[in-house]
Design a protein around this motif. Structure first.
Motif, short mmCIF file in Angstrom:
data_model
loop_
_atom_site.label_atom_id
_atom_site.label_comp_id
_atom_site.label_asym_id
_atom_site.label_seq_id
_atom_site.Cartn_x
_atom_site.Cartn_y
_atom_site.Cartn_z
N THR A 121 22.51 46.52 -26.03
CA THR A 121 22.51 45.47 -25.01
C THR A 121 21.17 45.17 -24.35
OG1 THR A 121 23.07 47.02 -23.22
CG2 THR A 121 24.91 46.03 -24.42
N CYS A 122 20.16 46.01 -24.51
CA CYS A 122 18.93 45.85 -23.73
C CYS A 122 17.77 45.37 -24.61
CB CYS A 122 18.58 47.15 -23.02
SG CYS A 122 19.79 47.60 -21.74
N ASP A 123 16.64 45.13 -23.96
CA ASP A 123 15.46 44.60 -24.64
C ASP A 123 14.34 45.64 -24.75
OD1 ASP A 123 16.62 41.90 -24.60
OD2 ASP A 123 16.20 41.98 -22.45
N ALA A 124 14.42 46.68 -23.93
CA ALA A 124 13.34 47.66 -23.89
C ALA A 124 13.90 49.02 -23.49
CB ALA A 124 12.25 47.23 -22.91
N TYR A 125 13.34 50.07 -24.06
CA TYR A 125 13.76 51.45 -23.77
C TYR A 125 12.62 52.14 -23.02
CZ TYR A 125 15.52 56.20 -24.76
OH TYR A 125 16.00 57.49 -24.67
N VAL A 126 12.93 52.61 -21.81
CA VAL A 126 11.94 53.28 -20.97
C VAL A 126 12.23 54.77 -20.99
CG1 VAL A 126 10.94 53.46 -18.67
CG2 VAL A 126 11.68 51.23 -19.54
N MET A 127 11.24 55.56 -21.34
CA MET A 127 11.43 56.99 -21.55
C MET A 127 10.79 57.82 -20.44
SD MET A 127 10.47 56.91 -25.61
CE MET A 127 9.24 55.61 -25.35
N HIS A 128 11.40 58.98 -20.19
CA HIS A 128 10.73 59.99 -19.38
C HIS A 128 9.47 60.44 -20.11
CE1 HIS A 128 14.09 60.17 -16.72
NE2 HIS A 128 14.91 60.77 -17.56
N GLY A 129 8.55 61.02 -19.36
CA GLY A 129 7.30 61.46 -19.95
C GLY A 129 7.48 62.58 -20.96
N ALA A 131 9.59 60.65 -32.06
CA ALA A 131 10.94 60.91 -32.56
C ALA A 131 11.97 60.05 -31.82
CB ALA A 131 11.27 62.39 -32.40
N LYS A 132 11.79 59.89 -30.52
CA LYS A 132 12.71 59.06 -29.74
C LYS A 132 12.64 57.60 -30.18
CE LYS A 132 12.60 61.68 -25.42
NZ LYS A 132 12.27 61.59 -23.98
N ILE A 133 11.42 57.11 -30.39
CA ILE A 133 11.26 55.72 -30.81
C ILE A 133 11.86 55.52 -32.19
CG2 ILE A 133 9.54 54.01 -31.49
CD1 ILE A 133 7.81 54.98 -29.16
N ALA A 134 11.66 56.47 -33.10
CA ALA A 134 12.24 56.36 -34.44
C ALA A 134 13.76 56.30 -34.37
CB ALA A 134 11.78 57.54 -35.30
N ASP A 135 14.35 57.12 -33.51
CA ASP A 135 15.80 57.12 -33.36
C ASP A 135 16.30 55.77 -32.85
OD1 ASP A 135 18.52 58.26 -32.99
OD2 ASP A 135 18.03 58.04 -30.86
N MET A 136 15.65 55.22 -31.84
CA MET A 136 16.09 53.95 -31.28
C MET A 136 15.85 52.80 -32.27
SD MET A 136 17.59 54.60 -28.46
CE MET A 136 17.73 53.02 -27.62
N ARG A 137 14.79 52.89 -33.05
CA ARG A 137 14.55 51.87 -34.07
C ARG A 137 15.65 51.88 -35.12
NH1 ARG A 137 7.98 52.73 -34.77
NH2 ARG A 137 7.35 51.20 -33.18
N ARG A 138 16.12 53.09 -35.50
CA ARG A 138 17.21 53.18 -36.46
C ARG A 138 18.49 52.58 -35.88
NH1 ARG A 138 14.77 58.29 -37.59
NH2 ARG A 138 16.12 59.29 -36.03
N ARG A 139 18.77 52.89 -34.65
CA ARG A 139 19.97 52.35 -34.01
C ARG A 139 19.91 50.82 -33.94
NH1 ARG A 139 22.69 56.23 -30.43
NH2 ARG A 139 21.67 58.27 -30.56
N ARG A 140 18.77 50.32 -33.56
CA ARG A 140 18.62 48.87 -33.41
C ARG A 140 18.74 48.17 -34.77
NH1 ARG A 140 18.76 45.86 -28.58
NH2 ARG A 140 17.36 44.06 -28.79
N ALA A 141 18.13 48.73 -35.79
CA ALA A 141 18.20 48.13 -37.12
C ALA A 141 19.63 48.13 -37.65
CB ALA A 141 17.28 48.88 -38.07
N ALA A 142 20.37 49.21 -37.36
CA ALA A 142 21.75 49.29 -37.83
C ALA A 142 22.62 48.21 -37.21
CB ALA A 142 22.32 50.67 -37.51
N LEU A 143 22.24 47.75 -36.02
CA LEU A 143 22.97 46.69 -35.34
C LEU A 143 22.48 45.30 -35.74
CD1 LEU A 143 23.08 48.34 -31.80
CD2 LEU A 143 25.04 48.00 -33.31
N GLY A 144 21.42 45.25 -36.52
CA GLY A 144 20.86 43.97 -36.94
C GLY A 144 20.18 43.21 -35.82
N LEU A 145 19.62 43.95 -34.85
CA LEU A 145 19.01 43.32 -33.69
C LEU A 145 17.49 43.43 -33.76
CD1 LEU A 145 21.42 44.66 -30.93
CD2 LEU A 145 21.42 42.39 -31.98
N ALA A 146 16.81 42.55 -33.02
CA ALA A 146 15.35 42.55 -32.98
C ALA A 146 14.83 43.85 -32.37
CB ALA A 146 14.86 41.35 -32.17
N ALA A 147 13.59 44.17 -32.65
CA ALA A 147 12.98 45.41 -32.18
C ALA A 147 12.94 45.48 -30.67
CB ALA A 147 11.57 45.55 -32.75
N LEU A 148 13.11 46.69 -30.14
CA LEU A 148 12.96 46.95 -28.71
C LEU A 148 11.48 47.10 -28.37
CD1 LEU A 148 15.70 49.70 -28.25
CD2 LEU A 148 15.81 47.38 -27.31
N GLN A 149 11.17 46.93 -27.09
CA GLN A 149 9.90 47.39 -26.54
C GLN A 149 10.10 48.83 -26.06
OE1 GLN A 149 8.23 44.55 -23.59
NE2 GLN A 149 9.85 43.16 -24.26
#
Length: 341
Positions: A197-205, A213-231
């Motif tokens: 549902t969101c446009d950007a993922y903000v992470m703890h330090g 690794a976190k970005i790779a995980d979210m990229r996989r999730r986003r691609a599986a949904l067929g959605l544009a890349a997150l920031q």
């Protein structure tokens, strides 16, 4: 990479230093907002808590949305990422208020959607505090109402938590199709909702390897949904000094948090009501959101190199904390930004 900063709504960021030379007056807030644009900062994150979790519940703090409207009126360029917690805001009414603020700011509003963690704050303000995954279910409905309200025409919604009939919000936000939605969280419920549902993922330090690794995980999730890349944004506390020894001395000062400090009890409550991927030490909690873990502590060249390392793994936005806020932002802008830009 864009460089942003946390607006000091609590009068400081250090849990063990009573007076950081910062206050919660509008005069100081206005001065900081205007100067941050002059220094070249791209964005400010205005946190929303009705109690002060840094200096203790009896200490003053600024209201995020009142402050955001005022900052919008005295600035021209900087993006305003304002935190919002669905359990504290009716989504239909909020959609109207946020659209108005976006108009005032010239389309500079963004939202940091936070599903709450502080049960004691909710109790004191008479707000329902759901179990962890139920809070994210509420947020999902809240976002559905927000998108529907900003979609134009009449909108109706019947969910478990929210119901609206023939809702009309006009004028709509200037940014199309909506203001950017940022959100963070490390639980499965949080990551699934953000990917959907969101446009950007903000992470703890964290250090670059863990961030990657976190970005790779979210990229996989986003691609599986067929959605544009997150920031991707990252929280970080920055200490810049002329020598590494001086930077380390400052680091030791800010991590000296004792069990009797005002933020100590809040530390335990945050741990109890959050589902984090890794253990958090009391030293980590000396500043917000594990801000020390990215390692932005050292000489200007060292800090710039570590920022480049974060950019290399996919971080688009840094959200910096420092103390005293304006003095350290001046130092960062003069000594680190030229090395990056």
């Amino acid at each position: 990479m864009r460089i942003g900063y946390w607006f000091p709504v609590f009068g400081g960021w250090l849990r063990n230093v009573a007076d950081e030379g910062m206050d919660t007056s509008w005069a100081e807030a206005r001065r900081l907002a205007r100067r941050s644009e002059e220094l070249g900062f791209d964005l400010t994150l205005i946190a929303e808590l009705f109690l002060n979790d840094i200096k203790g519940v009896l200490a003053p703090s600024l209201d995020a949305w009142t402050l955001a409207a005022a900052v919008a009126a005295v600035t021209e360029r900087i993006e305003l990422m304002v935190a919002v917690r669905p359990s504290f805001h009716n989504p239909a009414i909020f959609a109207k208020q946020a659209a108005c603020l976006d108009q005032i700011s010239g389309g500079r509003l963004a939202l940091n959607v936070v599903s709450s963690w502080w049960a004691d704050e909710a109790r004191r303000f008479g707000v329902r505090f759901d179990a962890h995954d139920d809070r994210y279910a509420r947020t999902a409905e809240w976002l559905a109402v927000l998108d529907g309200a900003w979609g134009g025409g009449c909108f109706s919604f019947a969910g478990e938590h929210y119901q609206v009939e023939e809702l009309i919000v006009s004028p709509r936000p200037l940014r199309s199709p909506r203001p950017t939605l940022y959100a963070g969280g490390e639980s499965e419920a949080a990551k699934a909702l953000i990917a959907r549902t969101c446009d950007a993922y903000v992470m703890h330090g964290d250090p670059p390897a863990r961030v990657a690794a976190k970005i790779a995980d979210m990229r996989r999730r986003r691609a599986a949904l067929g959605l544009a890349a997150l920031q991707y944004g990252l929280a970080a506390y920055v200490i810049v000094r002329d020598s590494e020894a001086a930077a380390q001395a400052e680091l030791r000062r800010v991590t000296d948090v004792s069990p009797g400090s005002p933020g100590y009890q809040n530390y335990h409550e945050w741990i109890a009501h959050s589902q984090l991927e890794q253990q958090v030490s009391l030293a980590d909690y000396s500043v917000s959101n594990r801000g020390l873990r990215p390692g932005l502590c050292g000489t200007p060249a060292q800090v710039a190199e570590r920022i480049r390392g974060l950019a290399a793994v996919g971080v688009d936005l840094l959200l910096l904390q420092c103390s005293p806020q304006l003095e350290e932002m001046e130092r960062f802008a003069a000594q680190v930004l030229p090395l990056l830009r």
